[in-house]
Design a protein around this motif. Structure first.
Motif, PDB file in Angstrom:
ATOM      1  N   GLY A 214     -63.130-110.772   5.974  1.00  0.00           N
ATOM      2  CA  GLY A 214     -62.119-110.615   4.923  1.00  0.00           C
ATOM      3  C   GLY A 214     -61.236-109.450   5.311  1.00  0.00           C
ATOM      4  O   GLY A 214     -60.883-109.317   6.486  1.00  0.00           O
ATOM      5  N   ASN A 215     -60.875-108.612   4.341  1.00  0.00           N
ATOM      6  CA  ASN A 215     -60.229-107.355   4.712  1.00  0.00           C
ATOM      7  C   ASN A 215     -61.207-106.502   5.487  1.00  0.00           C
ATOM      8  O   ASN A 215     -60.898-105.934   6.517  1.00  0.00           O
ATOM      9  CB  ASN A 215     -59.788-106.611   3.459  1.00  0.00           C
ATOM     10  CG  ASN A 215     -58.379-106.968   3.093  1.00  0.00           C
ATOM     11  OD1 ASN A 215     -57.503-107.018   3.949  1.00  0.00           O
ATOM     12  ND2 ASN A 215     -58.158-107.228   1.821  1.00  0.00           N
ATOM     13  N   GLY A 216     -62.417-106.413   4.927  1.00  0.00           N
ATOM     14  CA  GLY A 216     -63.518-105.818   5.668  1.00  0.00           C
ATOM     15  C   GLY A 216     -64.251-106.942   6.385  1.00  0.00           C
ATOM     16  O   GLY A 216     -64.288-108.069   5.889  1.00  0.00           O
ATOM     17  N   ASN A 285     -51.837-106.532   8.416  1.00  0.00           N
ATOM     18  CA  ASN A 285     -53.284-106.596   8.224  1.00  0.00           C
ATOM     19  C   ASN A 285     -53.724-107.893   7.551  1.00  0.00           C
ATOM     20  O   ASN A 285     -54.901-108.125   7.353  1.00  0.00           O
ATOM     21  CB  ASN A 285     -53.802-105.383   7.436  1.00  0.00           C
ATOM     22  CG  ASN A 285     -53.213-105.308   6.054  1.00  0.00           C
ATOM     23  OD1 ASN A 285     -52.045-105.615   5.878  1.00  0.00           O
ATOM     24  ND2 ASN A 285     -54.003-104.912   5.090  1.00  0.00           N
ATOM     25  N   ASP A 286     -52.754-108.742   7.214  1.00  0.00           N
ATOM     26  CA  ASP A 286     -53.104-110.032   6.615  1.00  0.00           C
ATOM     27  C   ASP A 286     -52.977-111.107   7.692  1.00  0.00           C
ATOM     28  O   ASP A 286     -51.936-111.238   8.334  1.00  0.00           O
ATOM     29  CB  ASP A 286     -52.168-110.335   5.436  1.00  0.00           C
ATOM     30  CG  ASP A 286     -52.653-111.536   4.635  1.00  0.00           C
ATOM     31  OD1 ASP A 286     -52.874-112.619   5.238  1.00  0.00           O
ATOM     32  OD2 ASP A 286     -52.808-111.399   3.411  1.00  0.00           O
ATOM     33  N   MET A 287     -54.050-111.877   7.865  1.00  0.00           N
ATOM     34  CA  MET A 287     -54.070-112.865   8.947  1.00  0.00           C
ATOM     35  C   MET A 287     -52.957-113.903   8.812  1.00  0.00           C
ATOM     36  O   MET A 287     -52.445-114.401   9.812  1.00  0.00           O
ATOM     37  CB  MET A 287     -55.460-113.519   8.966  1.00  0.00           C
ATOM     38  CG  MET A 287     -55.847-114.164  10.249  1.00  0.00           C
ATOM     39  SD  MET A 287     -55.416-113.278  11.754  1.00  0.00           S
ATOM     40  CE  MET A 287     -56.901-112.396  12.137  1.00  0.00           C
ATOM     41  N   ARG A 288     -52.529-114.175   7.583  1.00  0.00           N
ATOM     42  CA  ARG A 288     -51.423-115.141   7.402  1.00  0.00           C
ATOM     43  C   ARG A 288     -50.135-114.596   8.014  1.00  0.00           C
ATOM     44  O   ARG A 288     -49.376-115.331   8.653  1.00  0.00           O
ATOM     45  CB  ARG A 288     -51.217-115.451   5.916  1.00  0.00           C
ATOM     46  CG  ARG A 288     -52.329-116.309   5.348  1.00  0.00           C
ATOM     47  CD  ARG A 288     -52.351-116.271   3.855  1.00  0.00           C
ATOM     48  NE  ARG A 288     -52.797-114.960   3.356  1.00  0.00           N
ATOM     49  CZ  ARG A 288     -53.185-114.718   2.124  1.00  0.00           C
ATOM     50  NH1 ARG A 288     -53.179-115.663   1.236  1.00  0.00           N
ATOM     51  NH2 ARG A 288     -53.603-113.516   1.753  1.00  0.00           N
ATOM     52  N   ALA A 333     -65.720-115.553   3.550  1.00  0.00           N
ATOM     53  CA  ALA A 333     -64.692-114.581   3.080  1.00  0.00           C
ATOM     54  C   ALA A 333     -63.287-115.036   3.498  1.00  0.00           C
ATOM     55  O   ALA A 333     -63.142-116.062   4.176  1.00  0.00           O
ATOM     56  CB  ALA A 333     -65.002-113.176   3.549  1.00  0.00           C
ATOM     57  N   GLY A 334     -62.277-114.271   3.034  1.00  0.00           N
ATOM     58  CA  GLY A 334     -60.871-114.683   3.133  1.00  0.00           C
ATOM     59  C   GLY A 334     -60.469-115.339   4.452  1.00  0.00           C
ATOM     60  O   GLY A 334     -59.930-116.444   4.458  1.00  0.00           O
ATOM     61  N   ILE A 335     -60.748-114.685   5.570  1.00  0.00           N
ATOM     62  CA  ILE A 335     -60.380-115.257   6.871  1.00  0.00           C
ATOM     63  C   ILE A 335     -61.383-116.329   7.282  1.00  0.00           C
ATOM     64  O   ILE A 335     -60.997-117.429   7.708  1.00  0.00           O
ATOM     65  CB  ILE A 335     -60.300-114.147   7.949  1.00  0.00           C
ATOM     66  CG1 ILE A 335     -59.244-113.097   7.574  1.00  0.00           C
ATOM     67  CG2 ILE A 335     -60.014-114.735   9.317  1.00  0.00           C
ATOM     68  CD1 ILE A 335     -59.198-111.889   8.506  1.00  0.00           C
ATOM     69  N   ASN A 338     -60.704-119.539   5.417  1.00  0.00           N
ATOM     70  CA  ASN A 338     -59.360-120.139   5.431  1.00  0.00           C
ATOM     71  C   ASN A 338     -58.721-120.291   6.792  1.00  0.00           C
ATOM     72  O   ASN A 338     -57.655-120.893   6.893  1.00  0.00           O
ATOM     73  CB  ASN A 338     -58.418-119.286   4.566  1.00  0.00           C
ATOM     74  CG  ASN A 338     -58.795-119.348   3.109  1.00  0.00           C
ATOM     75  OD1 ASN A 338     -58.864-120.424   2.533  1.00  0.00           O
ATOM     76  ND2 ASN A 338     -59.063-118.201   2.516  1.00  0.00           N
ATOM     77  N   ASP A 339     -59.317-119.707   7.830  1.00  0.00           N
ATOM     78  CA  ASP A 339     -58.589-119.653   9.094  1.00  0.00           C
ATOM     79  C   ASP A 339     -59.288-120.392  10.229  1.00  0.00           C
ATOM     80  O   ASP A 339     -60.142-119.833  10.921  1.00  0.00           O
ATOM     81  CB  ASP A 339     -58.382-118.187   9.475  1.00  0.00           C
ATOM     82  CG  ASP A 339     -57.259-118.051  10.478  1.00  0.00           C
ATOM     83  OD1 ASP A 339     -57.139-118.926  11.361  1.00  0.00           O
ATOM     84  OD2 ASP A 339     -56.495-117.088  10.374  1.00  0.00           O
TER      85      ASP A 339
HETATM   86  P1  ADP Z   1     -61.836-108.539   0.621  1.00  0.00           P
HETATM   87  O1  ADP Z   1     -62.546-107.999   1.821  1.00  0.00           O
HETATM   88  O2  ADP Z   1     -60.775-107.616   0.085  1.00  0.00           O
HETATM   89  O3  ADP Z   1     -62.733-109.144  -0.436  1.00  0.00           O
HETATM   90  P2  ADP Z   1     -61.051-111.283   1.172  1.00  0.00           P
HETATM   91  O4  ADP Z   1     -62.387-111.790   1.546  1.00  0.00           O
HETATM   92  O5  ADP Z   1     -60.434-111.787  -0.078  1.00  0.00           O
HETATM   93  O6  ADP Z   1     -60.982-109.709   1.213  1.00  0.00           O
HETATM   94  O7  ADP Z   1     -60.053-111.590   2.391  1.00  0.00           O
HETATM   95  C1  ADP Z   1     -58.722-111.194   2.367  1.00  0.00           C
HETATM   96  C2  ADP Z   1     -58.084-111.568   3.688  1.00  0.00           C
HETATM   97  O8  ADP Z   1     -58.249-112.967   3.918  1.00  0.00           O
HETATM   98  C3  ADP Z   1     -56.585-111.370   3.734  1.00  0.00           C
HETATM   99  O9  ADP Z   1     -56.238-110.057   4.092  1.00  0.00           O
HETATM  100  C4  ADP Z   1     -56.170-112.356   4.800  1.00  0.00           C
HETATM  101  O10 ADP Z   1     -56.212-111.726   6.077  1.00  0.00           O
HETATM  102  C5  ADP Z   1     -57.223-113.435   4.756  1.00  0.00           C
HETATM  103  N1  ADP Z   1     -56.715-114.705   4.221  1.00  0.00           N
HETATM  104  C6  ADP Z   1     -56.586-115.095   2.948  1.00  0.00           C
HETATM  105  N2  ADP Z   1     -56.074-116.346   2.875  1.00  0.00           N
HETATM  106  C7  ADP Z   1     -55.867-116.762   4.142  1.00  0.00           C
HETATM  107  C8  ADP Z   1     -55.386-117.959   4.762  1.00  0.00           C
HETATM  108  N3  ADP Z   1     -54.986-118.996   4.028  1.00  0.00           N
HETATM  109  N4  ADP Z   1     -55.334-118.009   6.097  1.00  0.00           N
HETATM  110  C9  ADP Z   1     -55.757-116.963   6.847  1.00  0.00           C
HETATM  111  N5  ADP Z   1     -56.238-115.817   6.345  1.00  0.00           N
HETATM  112  C10 ADP Z   1     -56.288-115.721   5.017  1.00  0.00           C
END
Ligand code: ADP
Length: 403
Positions: A214-216, A285-288, A333-335, A338-339
């Motif tokens: 994710g972010n972390g 810092n955002d993968m998108r 997690a986020g990446i 989704n990636d």
């Molecule tokens: P946190 O560690 O703050 O809980 P998340 O698990 O929500 O973070 O992850 C956030 C990260 O996920 C974003 O900074 C971004 O890099 C990544 N992210 C979110 N949506 C997408 C997507 N559709 N494609 C690629 N990366 C994504």
């Protein structure tokens, strides 16, 4: 039984109210920028249902206490609220970042536990005081309601000494408890449990590598259901390349920066935690944003992706060696959810280890546990959404059920 889950940060409080029968989220929201003029409370009531409603409140939120009072008002509002009385809440589950060596499992909060969390402040100077703020406020707001601490570090307390000791003078461990603790434990444990469920195997018999991006970012080696190594260390800075955090470095770089670049300890700490990682490598810092920049021909963005996914692969290799036999690799997690590009690049060239991704399956975004490996892959590859709030609520419920 309704459980309120609180994740209290230095200037924000995230909350979720969950009805445990059917695990239905009744409300979810965020109090942001506490103490500043543009503080805001956002809340979704009955999310995902036909009666979903978003409410927003701004104005003065000088501290955590007033923020939480406003949240309780929203939850109990006569017209729109989801409960009529705060006493309907059976327990409050608190995310606590650092439990040090004191906590191996969710713990009912009392004065002694509060004191122990306070004692661990030097290990998490930003997080533990903010977590304590949230706990103190909820003890006042919900008198008599059990408050339960769920620690980010607890799942990793099973890591053996040879994996948690740094090669530093032993006195530093004795005196200051400098060692690897690991974080994101609630998430790693949750997706490991989900993985066992979808594989229809007992978790206690599974060896897994769980990859939380994710972010972390962190990776955990799980042997027979227990964490035996993890990439985050004494603090959440070691290991993988994160949004703004460097992950692994030659430790001599700190001295180099101090001697040659005119940086003091505070500046170095800030550099490594807030200005490094993907952001340091390419500005995003955002993968998108990184994918958009790569599409526009930005070579630094390309490199940032390569550095992160190479580091992921290196750690997967290390944990294959740690575990010997691996039943599944889990992305979350986020990446991780989704990636597909990051997942694929993190696993390239591992076919000799029996790890083969199904390119077609990997294309999808993960909204439920999804098998991503090819039929011939000896190691299953899964994408599994994490849900730290639900995990905290489940752990709180389990503890209540035992009492
Ligand atoms: P946190 O560690 O703050 O809980 P998340 O698990 O929500 O973070 O992850 C956030 C990260 O996920 C974003 O900074 C971004 O890099 C990544 N992210 C979110 N949506 C997408 C997507 N559709 N494609 C690629 N990366 C994504």
């Amino acid at each position: 039984m309704k459980i309120l889950v609180i994740n209290s940060g230095s200037s924000s409080v995230k909350f979720q109210l969950i009805a445990m029968a059917g695990e239905v989220v009744l409300a979810t929201g965020l109090v942001e920028r506490i103490g500043s003029a543009d503080a805001e409370i956002r809340c979704r009531l009955r999310p995902g249902s036909e009666k979903e409603q978003s409410v927003k409140a701004d104005g003065l939120v000088p501290d955590h206490q007033s923020g939480m009072r406003r949240v309780v008002e929203l939850l109990t509002d006569r017209q729109t609220g989801v409960i009529t009385d705060p006493q309907e809440i059976s327990a409050v589950g608190h995310r606590v970042v650092h439990g040090g060596e004191d906590f191996h499992q969710p713990t009912l909060l009392d004065d002694a536990v509060l004191a122990a969390i306070e004692k661990n402040i030097p290990l998490a100077p930003l997080h533990n005081p903010a977590n304590l703020d949230g706990i103190r406020v909820c003890r006042e707001l919900f008198p008599g309601v059990p408050q339960i601490a769920v620690f980010d570090t607890a799942f990793h307390q099973s890591i053996p000494p040879h994996a948690y000791h740094y090669a530093l003078p032993h006195e530093l461990y004795e005196r200051w408890r400098i060692r690897r603790y690991g974080f994101h434990g609630t998430s790693h444990k949750f997706v490991a449990g989900e993985c066992a469920r979808v594989m229809s195997r007992p978790l206690a018999q599974l060896n897994l590598i769980t990859v939380h991006l994710g972010n972390g970012c962190s990776m955990t080696a799980i042997e027979n259901g227990r964490s035996v190594d993890t990439s985050l260390g004494m603090t959440p800075l070691e290991g993988l390349v994160m949004g703004t955090r460097s992950g692994d470095l030659d430790p001599a770089i700190h001295a180099f920066l101090a001697r040659n670049c005119g940086m003091d300890i505070e500046a170095i700490d800030r550099l490594l935690n807030q200005e490094s990682g993907l952001k340091g490598l390419c500005g995003f810092n955002d993968m998108r944003d990184i994918h958009a920049a790569i599409a526009a021909g930005d070579p630094r963005a390309e490199r940032a992706l390569a550095v992160q996914t190479y580091r992921n692969r290196k750690y997967i290799g290390a944990y294959l060696a740690v575990l010997g036999r691996v039943d599944a690799i889990v992305f979350t997690a986020g990446i991780g959810e989704n990636d597909p590009v990051v997942r694929a690049k993190s696993l390239t060239g591992l076919a000799h280890f029996g790890i083969v991704l199904d390119e077609e399956a990997n294309r999808q975004r993960i909204t439920a546990p999804t098998l991503l490996s090819a039929p011939q892959s000896q190691v299953e590859i899964w994408g599994i959404p994490t849900n730290e709030e639900l995990a905290i609520a489940r752990e709180a419920k389990e503890l209540l059920d035992m009492h």
